[in-house]
Scaffold this motif. Sequence first.
Motif, PDB file in Angstrom:
ATOM      1  N   SER A   1       0.877  -1.297   0.037  1.00 20.27           N
ATOM      2  CA  SER A   1      -0.090   0.109   0.003  1.00 20.27           C
ATOM      3  C   SER A   1       0.830   1.185  -0.079  1.00 20.27           C
ATOM      4  O   SER A   1       0.470   2.401  -0.520  1.00 20.27           O
ATOM      5  N   ILE A   2       1.985   1.391   0.598  1.00 19.12           N
ATOM      6  CA  ILE A   2       3.139   2.332   0.274  1.00 19.12           C
ATOM      7  C   ILE A   2       4.004   2.056  -0.721  1.00 19.12           C
ATOM      8  O   ILE A   2       4.814   1.061  -0.700  1.00 19.12           O
ATOM      9  N   ARG A   3       3.839   2.928  -1.837  1.00 17.97           N
ATOM     10  CA  ARG A   3       4.752   2.766  -2.873  1.00 17.97           C
ATOM     11  C   ARG A   3       5.245   3.906  -3.636  1.00 17.97           C
ATOM     12  O   ARG A   3       4.582   4.876  -3.299  1.00 17.97           O
TER      13      ARG A   3
ATOM     14  N   ASP B   1       3.786   6.976  -2.141  1.00 17.97           N
ATOM     15  CA  ASP B   1       2.371   7.357  -2.249  1.00 17.97           C
ATOM     16  C   ASP B   1       1.697   6.199  -1.266  1.00 17.97           C
ATOM     17  O   ASP B   1       2.335   5.080  -0.952  1.00 17.97           O
ATOM     18  N   TRP B   2       0.362   6.463  -1.156  1.00 20.79           N
ATOM     19  CA  TRP B   2      -0.471   5.305  -0.543  1.00 20.79           C
ATOM     20  C   TRP B   2      -1.710   4.988  -1.210  1.00 20.79           C
ATOM     21  O   TRP B   2      -2.212   5.861  -1.848  1.00 20.79           O
ATOM     22  N   ASN B   3      -1.976   3.765  -1.345  1.00 18.89           N
ATOM     23  CA  ASN B   3      -3.198   3.338  -2.307  1.00 18.89           C
ATOM     24  C   ASN B   3      -3.509   1.775  -1.545  1.00 18.89           C
ATOM     25  O   ASN B   3      -2.582   1.249  -1.604  1.00 18.89           O
ATOM     26  N   LEU B   4      -4.705   1.303  -1.443  1.00 18.69           N
ATOM     27  CA  LEU B   4      -4.932   0.087  -1.122  1.00 18.69           C
ATOM     28  C   LEU B   4      -4.780  -0.693  -2.351  1.00 18.69           C
ATOM     29  O   LEU B   4      -5.056  -0.267  -3.588  1.00 18.69           O
TER      30      LEU B   4
ATOM     31  N   TYR C   1       8.316  -0.212   7.909  1.00 18.65           N
ATOM     32  CA  TYR C   1       8.879   0.557   7.044  1.00 18.65           C
ATOM     33  C   TYR C   1      10.088   1.488   7.659  1.00 18.65           C
ATOM     34  O   TYR C   1      10.927   2.321   6.829  1.00 18.65           O
ATOM     35  N   GLY C   2       9.958   1.692   8.854  1.00 14.57           N
ATOM     36  CA  GLY C   2      10.986   2.705   9.675  1.00 14.57           C
ATOM     37  C   GLY C   2      10.311   4.148   9.350  1.00 14.57           C
ATOM     38  O   GLY C   2       9.873   4.502   8.665  1.00 14.57           O
ATOM     39  N   PRO C   3      11.032   4.835  10.411  1.00 19.38           N
ATOM     40  CA  PRO C   3      10.582   6.394  10.333  1.00 19.38           C
ATOM     41  C   PRO C   3      11.078   7.036   9.196  1.00 19.38           C
ATOM     42  O   PRO C   3      10.355   8.036   8.760  1.00 19.38           O
ATOM     43  N   GLU C   4      11.988   6.812   8.604  1.00 24.45           N
ATOM     44  CA  GLU C   4      12.602   7.536   7.372  1.00 24.45           C
ATOM     45  C   GLU C   4      11.460   7.354   6.123  1.00 24.45           C
ATOM     46  O   GLU C   4      11.041   8.507   5.458  1.00 24.45           O
ATOM     47  N   THR C   5      11.206   6.217   6.043  1.00 26.97           N
ATOM     48  CA  THR C   5      10.218   5.859   4.705  1.00 26.97           C
ATOM     49  C   THR C   5       8.800   6.516   5.056  1.00 26.97           C
ATOM     50  O   THR C   5       8.391   7.169   4.237  1.00 26.97           O
ATOM     51  N   LEU C   6       8.280   6.360   6.255  1.00 28.81           N
ATOM     52  CA  LEU C   6       6.894   6.952   6.797  1.00 28.81           C
ATOM     53  C   LEU C   6       7.055   8.547   6.662  1.00 28.81           C
ATOM     54  O   LEU C   6       6.035   9.214   6.430  1.00 28.81           O
ATOM     55  N   GLY C   7       8.263   9.096   6.839  1.00 30.86           N
ATOM     56  CA  GLY C   7       8.486  10.467   7.064  1.00 30.86           C
ATOM     57  C   GLY C   7       8.150  11.260   5.405  1.00 30.86           C
ATOM     58  O   GLY C   7       8.279  12.136   5.558  1.00 30.86           O
ATOM     59  N   GLU C   8       8.486  10.099   4.467  1.00 31.69           N
ATOM     60  CA  GLU C   8       8.603  10.608   3.178  1.00 31.69           C
ATOM     61  C   GLU C   8       7.214  10.599   2.421  1.00 31.69           C
ATOM     62  O   GLU C   8       6.907  11.003   1.365  1.00 31.69           O
ATOM     63  N   LEU C   9       6.031   9.866   3.087  1.00 33.56           N
ATOM     64  CA  LEU C   9       4.756   9.797   2.564  1.00 33.56           C
ATOM     65  C   LEU C   9       4.117  11.070   2.320  1.00 33.56           C
ATOM     66  O   LEU C   9       3.887  11.786   3.294  1.00 33.56           O
ATOM     67  N   GLU C  10       3.738  11.261   1.106  1.00 39.32           N
ATOM     68  CA  GLU C  10       3.041  12.613   0.866  1.00 39.32           C
ATOM     69  C   GLU C  10       2.144  12.337  -0.181  1.00 39.32           C
ATOM     70  O   GLU C  10       2.555  11.735  -1.457  1.00 39.32           O
ATOM     71  N   PHE C  11       0.976  13.108  -0.424  1.00 35.02           N
ATOM     72  CA  PHE C  11       0.058  13.035  -1.435  1.00 35.02           C
ATOM     73  C   PHE C  11      -0.968  14.195  -1.443  1.00 35.02           C
ATOM     74  O   PHE C  11      -1.118  14.476  -0.261  1.00 35.02           O
ATOM     75  N   ARG C  12      -1.654  14.289  -2.497  1.00 33.94           N
ATOM     76  CA  ARG C  12      -2.840  15.085  -2.312  1.00 33.94           C
ATOM     77  C   ARG C  12      -4.071  14.475  -2.180  1.00 33.94           C
ATOM     78  O   ARG C  12      -4.598  13.473  -2.727  1.00 33.94           O
TER      79      ARG C  12
ATOM     80  N   LYS D   1      -7.979   6.774  -4.611  1.00 29.91           N
ATOM     81  CA  LYS D   1      -7.357   5.913  -3.837  1.00 29.91           C
ATOM     82  C   LYS D   1      -8.383   5.100  -2.963  1.00 29.91           C
ATOM     83  O   LYS D   1      -9.611   5.580  -2.770  1.00 29.91           O
ATOM     84  N   GLY D   2      -8.022   3.997  -2.623  1.00 28.82           N
ATOM     85  CA  GLY D   2      -8.686   3.196  -1.715  1.00 28.82           C
ATOM     86  C   GLY D   2     -10.256   2.895  -2.012  1.00 28.82           C
ATOM     87  O   GLY D   2     -10.473   2.388  -2.954  1.00 28.82           O
ATOM     88  N   LEU D   3     -11.051   3.196  -0.974  1.00 26.34           N
ATOM     89  CA  LEU D   3     -12.285   2.963  -1.126  1.00 26.34           C
ATOM     90  C   LEU D   3     -13.163   4.062  -1.988  1.00 26.34           C
ATOM     91  O   LEU D   3     -14.459   3.848  -1.932  1.00 26.34           O
ATOM     92  N   ARG D   4     -12.576   5.020  -2.257  1.00 23.58           N
ATOM     93  CA  ARG D   4     -12.962   6.089  -3.293  1.00 23.58           C
ATOM     94  C   ARG D   4     -14.264   5.692  -4.399  1.00 23.58           C
ATOM     95  O   ARG D   4     -14.819   6.483  -4.894  1.00 23.58           O
ATOM     96  N   PHE D   5     -13.879   4.409  -5.025  1.00 21.25           N
ATOM     97  CA  PHE D   5     -14.624   3.917  -5.946  1.00 21.25           C
ATOM     98  C   PHE D   5     -16.107   3.879  -5.637  1.00 21.25           C
ATOM     99  O   PHE D   5     -16.831   3.816  -6.444  1.00 21.25           O
TER     100      PHE D   5
END
Length: 474
Positions: A32-34, A42-45, A141-152, A215-219
């Motif tokens: 889901s994080i890629r 980014d994040w998506n189911l 993931y560790g704090p570095e990867t989670l710290g980079e997560l960003e999207f609109r 994203k995710g369940l927005r469908f």
Amino acid sequence: MPEYQLTWKDKRIIWGTAIDIEPLVGKYPNDSIRQGVNTALDWNLPGGIYRAKEVVLELDKLLEAMLVQLGEPANGDPKVLLDSLQANLAISGRTSSLPLGPLALEDKAGVELTAQAVRISEQLVSWAREINSQKRALAQYGPETLGELEFRSHCYGHTLTPAAIQQAFGPSGGPRVMQLYNEYLHQFVLLRDALLPFANWEQVPFEVQEHTEFKGLRFLEPARKTFLTRLLGKDLTHKSIVQYAQHVVSSGLTAAGYGFQYRLGTVLPAGLGESARTAARYLLKWHPVQTIQTEDAEDLAAVSFDYEYGDYYAAPRNEAGTGILGNENILPVSEDHYDEPSIARLLPNAGSDRTTLRISLNMEDREFTVDLGQLFRGQRFLYRPQENNNANATVVRRTPISLHQAANILSHPGLVTNADGIHFIPTGGNELVLWALLGKLYPENVVLLDIGDEEELESAHAVGKGFGTKFLVL
């Protein structure tokens, strides 16, 4: 695979082939994080088969990324953010995303779905707290990867508690963190609302197909909007609930009956396998069964189950007859005690253009079958003695109460009614017989009794439409 059996107390309903969906749930080809379309993560189911808790596990990654970016524990307090989630999923209050409480819905569908919203919301929040306390995403993931997560995340007006606003927009917060939290809240709202039709919502498997445009369940947003418009407008029908449920599980069906089959199981009204006196009338229940047989469950076609009589008003009717006359103040004495049937079967009839199901039971060395859809329709339309919603019924002239045997009623073709009078049908406490009668009687003035004493009978005279024949079932 063995036949599927639905068991309650000493009764069983058997049909179809049991299916095992466990190997399919939680198996996803992607994380889901890629990497996103730009340099940001980014994040998506990921596409796959989910149940509610699997979605909550994936959503926790958004919350943990927020906490890392806020600087937990000095600035990021999970309790504050989870409390705001709880307030958002509540059915009342300034931050409620579905304010059913203040509406005081009194229609049967609205009452059931209001209680359902409370149950689901409380459990989702409980899971969210439990999963976040385990810090799985941080370990993975560790704090570095989670710290980079960003999207609109496009805003849908979810209101935060003051404490959550202070965190999200405080010195360590800002638009980047707020985007994560907005998506976190919105996905939980979509999840809660998607599960509203299902009495056993924790068990329901549904398919998510990964999309690039949302994203995710927005469908689910278009179907959800239609469903909530009808719910909040107090114009919700059983058919519209079924239609929404079909969208939620990605069945691919457009036409709706009273239930349906999709590749992960069968969905029928929740009353099946429950007491007709207490069962939900509008909620649905998922069953891990292939009702319409195919050689391979993976190729299982989606099928909508239709009523035998699409318009019950136009269905053929037969009169029950006079029965054995008693008086108007007490129920006629009956010696009927049905130890059988203890087993019923569902029999599908898959035609070229429609599929119906009948429930079959054996009693007194005879087989009786009733349309399953009409059975549920009868339960939705029945009256209970305490439902004194028609004061005019109290002034209707009483007539002697006629006694009928259940087997005689079930032996008639079509639906059973009478020209006038009050008619009593005992079931001997057998729930299968009771349900079958609800599917056989014309669903207009059917009153389901509990004990049949003088006080309850007095109340039963006061419910119903206030005209025409009345059937009392005990």
